[in-house]
Design a protein around this motif. Structure first.
Motif, PDB file in Angstrom:
ATOM      1  N   GLN A 151     -22.837  37.271 -15.305  1.00  0.00           N
ATOM      2  CA  GLN A 151     -22.558  36.121 -14.435  1.00  0.00           C
ATOM      3  C   GLN A 151     -20.947  35.822 -14.978  1.00  0.00           C
ATOM      4  O   GLN A 151     -20.142  35.505 -14.146  1.00  0.00           O
ATOM      5  CB  GLN A 151     -23.486  35.185 -14.878  1.00  0.00           C
ATOM      6  N   SER A 152     -20.727  35.779 -16.128  1.00  0.00           N
ATOM      7  CA  SER A 152     -19.446  35.212 -16.748  1.00  0.00           C
ATOM      8  C   SER A 152     -18.443  36.057 -16.443  1.00  0.00           C
ATOM      9  O   SER A 152     -17.113  35.997 -16.178  1.00  0.00           O
ATOM     10  CB  SER A 152     -19.664  35.161 -18.326  1.00  0.00           C
ATOM     11  N   LEU A 153     -18.592  37.500 -16.590  1.00  0.00           N
ATOM     12  CA  LEU A 153     -17.745  38.601 -16.112  1.00  0.00           C
ATOM     13  C   LEU A 153     -17.266  38.537 -14.841  1.00  0.00           C
ATOM     14  O   LEU A 153     -16.215  38.509 -14.360  1.00  0.00           O
ATOM     15  CB  LEU A 153     -18.242  40.076 -16.552  1.00  0.00           C
ATOM     16  N   SER A 154     -18.187  38.066 -14.069  1.00  0.00           N
ATOM     17  CA  SER A 154     -17.816  37.999 -12.485  1.00  0.00           C
ATOM     18  C   SER A 154     -17.054  36.990 -12.201  1.00  0.00           C
ATOM     19  O   SER A 154     -16.848  36.651 -10.952  1.00  0.00           O
ATOM     20  CB  SER A 154     -19.203  38.176 -11.647  1.00  0.00           C
ATOM     21  N   GLY A 155     -16.915  36.004 -13.223  1.00  0.00           N
ATOM     22  CA  GLY A 155     -15.927  34.824 -13.070  1.00  0.00           C
ATOM     23  C   GLY A 155     -16.824  33.462 -12.332  1.00  0.00           C
ATOM     24  O   GLY A 155     -16.106  32.358 -12.305  1.00  0.00           O
ATOM     25  N   VAL A 156     -18.102  33.450 -12.618  1.00  0.00           N
ATOM     26  CA  VAL A 156     -19.014  32.214 -12.230  1.00  0.00           C
ATOM     27  C   VAL A 156     -18.747  31.340 -13.287  1.00  0.00           C
ATOM     28  O   VAL A 156     -18.336  30.024 -12.760  1.00  0.00           O
ATOM     29  CB  VAL A 156     -20.483  32.624 -12.388  1.00  0.00           C
ATOM     30  N   PHE A 157     -18.725  31.431 -14.439  1.00  0.00           N
ATOM     31  CA  PHE A 157     -18.258  30.335 -15.510  1.00  0.00           C
ATOM     32  C   PHE A 157     -16.799  29.859 -15.331  1.00  0.00           C
ATOM     33  O   PHE A 157     -16.527  28.665 -15.340  1.00  0.00           O
ATOM     34  CB  PHE A 157     -18.626  31.126 -16.872  1.00  0.00           C
ATOM     35  N   SER A 158     -15.686  30.921 -15.051  1.00  0.00           N
ATOM     36  CA  SER A 158     -14.535  30.463 -14.940  1.00  0.00           C
ATOM     37  C   SER A 158     -14.271  29.579 -13.637  1.00  0.00           C
ATOM     38  O   SER A 158     -13.560  28.655 -13.670  1.00  0.00           O
ATOM     39  CB  SER A 158     -13.421  31.841 -14.866  1.00  0.00           C
ATOM     40  N   ASN A 159     -15.021  29.982 -12.785  1.00  0.00           N
ATOM     41  CA  ASN A 159     -14.824  29.035 -11.463  1.00  0.00           C
ATOM     42  C   ASN A 159     -15.326  27.736 -11.709  1.00  0.00           C
ATOM     43  O   ASN A 159     -14.664  26.912 -10.940  1.00  0.00           O
ATOM     44  CB  ASN A 159     -15.617  29.920 -10.138  1.00  0.00           C
ATOM     45  N   VAL A 160     -16.561  27.619 -12.342  1.00  0.00           N
ATOM     46  CA  VAL A 160     -17.014  26.332 -12.270  1.00  0.00           C
ATOM     47  C   VAL A 160     -15.817  25.450 -13.372  1.00  0.00           C
ATOM     48  O   VAL A 160     -15.664  24.325 -12.891  1.00  0.00           O
ATOM     49  CB  VAL A 160     -18.272  26.438 -13.373  1.00  0.00           C
ATOM     50  N   ILE A 161     -15.296  26.000 -14.415  1.00  0.00           N
ATOM     51  CA  ILE A 161     -14.298  25.515 -15.136  1.00  0.00           C
ATOM     52  C   ILE A 161     -12.936  24.925 -14.340  1.00  0.00           C
ATOM     53  O   ILE A 161     -12.494  23.968 -14.276  1.00  0.00           O
ATOM     54  CB  ILE A 161     -13.902  26.106 -16.367  1.00  0.00           C
ATOM     55  N   HIS A 162     -12.581  26.062 -13.416  1.00  0.00           N
ATOM     56  CA  HIS A 162     -11.338  25.833 -12.761  1.00  0.00           C
ATOM     57  C   HIS A 162     -11.672  24.526 -11.457  1.00  0.00           C
ATOM     58  O   HIS A 162     -11.006  23.719 -11.371  1.00  0.00           O
ATOM     59  CB  HIS A 162     -11.198  27.023 -11.903  1.00  0.00           C
ATOM     60  N   ASN A 163     -12.921  24.310 -11.051  1.00  0.00           N
ATOM     61  CA  ASN A 163     -13.419  23.420 -10.150  1.00  0.00           C
ATOM     62  C   ASN A 163     -13.288  22.234 -11.110  1.00  0.00           C
ATOM     63  O   ASN A 163     -12.740  21.132 -10.585  1.00  0.00           O
ATOM     64  CB  ASN A 163     -14.551  23.555  -9.731  1.00  0.00           C
ATOM     65  N   LEU A 164     -13.716  22.022 -12.386  1.00  0.00           N
ATOM     66  CA  LEU A 164     -13.479  21.105 -13.048  1.00  0.00           C
ATOM     67  C   LEU A 164     -12.263  20.450 -13.301  1.00  0.00           C
ATOM     68  O   LEU A 164     -11.714  19.452 -13.209  1.00  0.00           O
ATOM     69  CB  LEU A 164     -14.513  21.213 -14.325  1.00  0.00           C
ATOM     70  N   VAL A 165     -11.438  21.630 -13.600  1.00  0.00           N
ATOM     71  CA  VAL A 165      -9.922  21.371 -13.833  1.00  0.00           C
ATOM     72  C   VAL A 165      -9.343  20.707 -12.710  1.00  0.00           C
ATOM     73  O   VAL A 165      -8.343  19.639 -12.615  1.00  0.00           O
ATOM     74  CB  VAL A 165      -9.398  22.508 -14.313  1.00  0.00           C
ATOM     75  N   GLU A 166      -9.680  21.115 -11.345  1.00  0.00           N
ATOM     76  CA  GLU A 166      -8.995  20.711 -10.122  1.00  0.00           C
ATOM     77  C   GLU A 166      -9.440  19.396  -9.926  1.00  0.00           C
ATOM     78  O   GLU A 166      -8.427  18.376  -9.578  1.00  0.00           O
ATOM     79  CB  GLU A 166      -9.477  21.478  -9.106  1.00  0.00           C
ATOM     80  N   LYS A 167     -10.548  18.838 -10.327  1.00  0.00           N
ATOM     81  CA  LYS A 167     -11.057  17.374 -10.219  1.00  0.00           C
ATOM     82  C   LYS A 167     -10.337  16.746 -11.116  1.00  0.00           C
ATOM     83  O   LYS A 167      -9.806  15.332 -10.782  1.00  0.00           O
ATOM     84  CB  LYS A 167     -12.606  17.344 -10.298  1.00  0.00           C
ATOM     85  N   VAL A 168      -9.786  17.095 -12.376  1.00  0.00           N
ATOM     86  CA  VAL A 168      -9.126  16.282 -13.396  1.00  0.00           C
ATOM     87  C   VAL A 168      -7.713  16.155 -12.983  1.00  0.00           C
ATOM     88  O   VAL A 168      -7.110  15.020 -12.846  1.00  0.00           O
ATOM     89  CB  VAL A 168      -9.232  16.912 -14.677  1.00  0.00           C
ATOM     90  N   VAL A 169      -7.195  17.234 -12.280  1.00  0.00           N
ATOM     91  CA  VAL A 169      -5.848  17.204 -11.941  1.00  0.00           C
ATOM     92  C   VAL A 169      -5.634  16.288 -10.667  1.00  0.00           C
ATOM     93  O   VAL A 169      -4.812  15.339 -10.666  1.00  0.00           O
ATOM     94  CB  VAL A 169      -5.548  18.491 -11.594  1.00  0.00           C
ATOM     95  N   HIS A 170      -6.420  16.455  -9.863  1.00  0.00           N
ATOM     96  CA  HIS A 170      -6.495  15.310  -8.715  1.00  0.00           C
ATOM     97  C   HIS A 170      -6.535  13.688  -9.132  1.00  0.00           C
ATOM     98  O   HIS A 170      -5.690  13.025  -8.672  1.00  0.00           O
ATOM     99  CB  HIS A 170      -7.644  15.793  -7.631  1.00  0.00           C
ATOM    100  N   LEU A 171      -7.293  13.577 -10.107  1.00  0.00           N
ATOM    101  CA  LEU A 171      -7.366  12.188 -10.716  1.00  0.00           C
ATOM    102  C   LEU A 171      -6.154  11.690 -11.462  1.00  0.00           C
ATOM    103  O   LEU A 171      -5.611  10.837 -11.296  1.00  0.00           O
ATOM    104  CB  LEU A 171      -8.441  11.860 -11.554  1.00  0.00           C
ATOM    105  N   ARG A 172      -5.720  12.741 -12.201  1.00  0.00           N
ATOM    106  CA  ARG A 172      -4.291  12.582 -12.777  1.00  0.00           C
ATOM    107  C   ARG A 172      -3.041  12.507 -11.972  1.00  0.00           C
ATOM    108  O   ARG A 172      -2.176  11.433 -12.235  1.00  0.00           O
ATOM    109  CB  ARG A 172      -3.898  14.022 -13.732  1.00  0.00           C
ATOM    110  N   MET A 173      -3.232  12.996 -10.933  1.00  0.00           N
ATOM    111  CA  MET A 173      -2.081  12.943  -9.919  1.00  0.00           C
ATOM    112  C   MET A 173      -1.854  11.304  -9.458  1.00  0.00           C
ATOM    113  O   MET A 173      -1.110  10.758  -9.346  1.00  0.00           O
ATOM    114  CB  MET A 173      -2.210  13.958  -8.597  1.00  0.00           C
ATOM    115  N   LEU A 174      -3.145  10.919  -9.144  1.00  0.00           N
ATOM    116  CA  LEU A 174      -3.385   9.463  -8.699  1.00  0.00           C
ATOM    117  C   LEU A 174      -2.698   8.811  -9.624  1.00  0.00           C
ATOM    118  O   LEU A 174      -2.051   7.589  -9.240  1.00  0.00           O
ATOM    119  CB  LEU A 174      -4.781   9.315  -8.286  1.00  0.00           C
TER     120      LEU A 174
END
Length: 466
Positions: A151-174
């Protein structure tokens, strides 16, 4: 970590004899290396070519298959040549030596451990979490661990982390936009629902951590130490848990002189069960007259305490047929406060107790008969409970300790951000800084923000050829 881009080669299959062995070469441009090995032979990318592998004098080493992968369509993102021959260790070593000889003047060298995967990371074929999953998949000791690593090799874990980062970046932008235009005098926290967005990020991070912690159990397992006086049944319990006669069992005190380790699996969780020498002292009330501890047994007892200090869980075995003794209390007093302890009352076949689990103030007490395999399933369930294992039905990520540490630190920064958010607009700059630190911690998991020293440590633990 310095990055040497010269072409590399290694045997990519496991040591020993096998039907097929593979020598792999990777580099930015392998045309000259291919020419040195095979003359004017042209390999069509991603097609198998049956061809003799020859020495410099033309003598044949082996007949096999060559497959050429043109960059960037390869595992490393560079040109890759794989030579597949018969998997004898002598044949593979001869073929590897021939590759090194032919490519010496072209800079071809033996690959370092993990260097092929390191190049895949450097060339954006894998992020760092996926690269680590390659090693985890190879080393997986259970089917559940292998599935999670995949699962991790296919990018599932990485995608979850990227989604979290995107939420943080959006809030940082505001937040930072508000800092840049203070004259707008808007109530940022209310109108942008910053607190609500932050709470959503915190909840998502909590869920990721719980799944990652479960995955870490699949990868690391638990070190479970059996400790207690001689003849309380530690070796019998090890055999009962393992389902085999691993340890020697006799009525003679001090039979186990050194640790015996056996890895078992309970619902896919690896447990490293460590049977240790029985703990006794010269003043023990159960010593027979003239019974002295010899030097070998004394060393074994010292090693027992060393294992206890490193344990994730301690199984303290006691004899249910005679009840607790002063010697048992002395052992309990030396256990580390930070390590969970399960009291195992063994030999209930002699004491009249029933198999049961009693959760008490001092510890959890489990009543078993290791010899008759009574209560062993109760103990297995209790071990899973102590480990924190939960069958959630959700996908797990085979997380490493560094991932958990990064997630914990990210959680701490979000907690700080929440405190600043409670102070309204007066602390927006500090709010923004905690969000930035959260982002950095999360990015360190996938390698977007990772020190070179850490990369060196991670890849040095891979096998050569991967």
């Amino acid at each position: 970590m310095t990055y040497d881009s010269s072409p590399i080669t290694a045997i990519a299959t496991a040591p020993g004899r096998g039907g097929i062995g593979v020598v792999r070469i990777s580099g930015k441009d392998l045309h000259a290396v291919v020419q040195a090995l095979f003359g004017e032979q042209v390999f069509k990318p991603r097609h198998a070519t049956y061809i003799p592998f020859t020495q410099a004098d033309g003598s044949v080493i082996d007949q096999g298959i060559a497959i050429y992968f043109k960059a960037p369509h390869s595992y490393t993102g560079e040109d890759v040549l794989e030579l597949q021959g018969h998997g004898g260790p002598v044949v593979m070593q001869m073929l590897l030596n021939r590759c090194l000889e032919a490519g010496r003047d072209l800079g071809l060298r033996l690959a370092e451990p993990g260097e092929f995967t390191q190049r895949a990371f450097m060339n954006d074929k894998l992020d760092l979490a996926q690269a680590e999953a390659v090693s985890d998949l190879i080393e997986a000791s259970t089917e559940a661990a292998a599935k999670s690593a995949s699962q991790s090799l296919s990018g599932v874990f990485s995608n979850v982390i990227h989604n979290l980062v995107e939420k943080v970046v959006h809030l940082r932008m505001l937040v930072e936009a508000t800092l840049d235009f203070p004259e707008e005098e808007i109530d940022f926290l209310e109108k942008s629902d910053a607190r609500g967005q932050l709470a959503t990020i915190q909840a998502a991070l909590k869920q990721v951590f719980e799944q990652a912690a479960q995955g870490a159990l699949l990868r690391e397992g638990l070190n479970v130490v059996l400790a207690g006086q001689p003849n309380v049944g530690k070796s019998s319990l090890l055999n009962a848990l393992a389902g085999d006669d691993i340890a020697i069992v006799t009525p003679i005190a001090g039979t186990t002189r050194d640790k015996v380790t056996e890895t078992i699996h309970i619902e896919g969780i690896p447990l490293n069960i460590i049977d240790t020498a029985g703990i006794r002292h010269h003043a023990d009330e159960h010593f027979e007259a003239g019974g002295e501890i010899d030097l070998v047994e004394a060393i074994g007892i010292e090693r027992t305490w060393a294992e206890v200090d490193k344990a994730d869980v301690i199984l303290h075995l006691l004899d249910a047929s005679r009840g607790p003794t002063r010697a048992d209390e002395t052992i309990i007093e030396r256990f580390p406060d930070s390590v969970p302890v399960i009291r195992i009352w063994n030999k209930i076949d002699l004491s009249g107790h029933h198999a049961s689990v009693d959760v008490m103030d001092d510890a959890t007490h489990v009543y078993v008969s290791a010899q008759d395999h009574i209560g062993i399933d109760l103990l297995r369930k209790e071990l899973l409970r102590i480990a924190g294992w939960q069958q959630t039905g959700e996908s797990l990520y085979l997380a490493r300790e560094r991932h958990l540490i990064a997630l914990k630190h990210a959680h701490e920064h979000l907690e700080n951000a929440a405190e600043y958010a409670a102070q309204n607009d007066q602390s927006l700059d500090l709010f923004a800084e905690e969000l930035r630190l959260t982002q950095d911690r999360l990015n360190s998991i996938t390698g977007e923000f990772t020190s070179d020293d850490l990369l060196g440590v991670i890849f040095s633990r891979f096998c050569i050829g991967k």
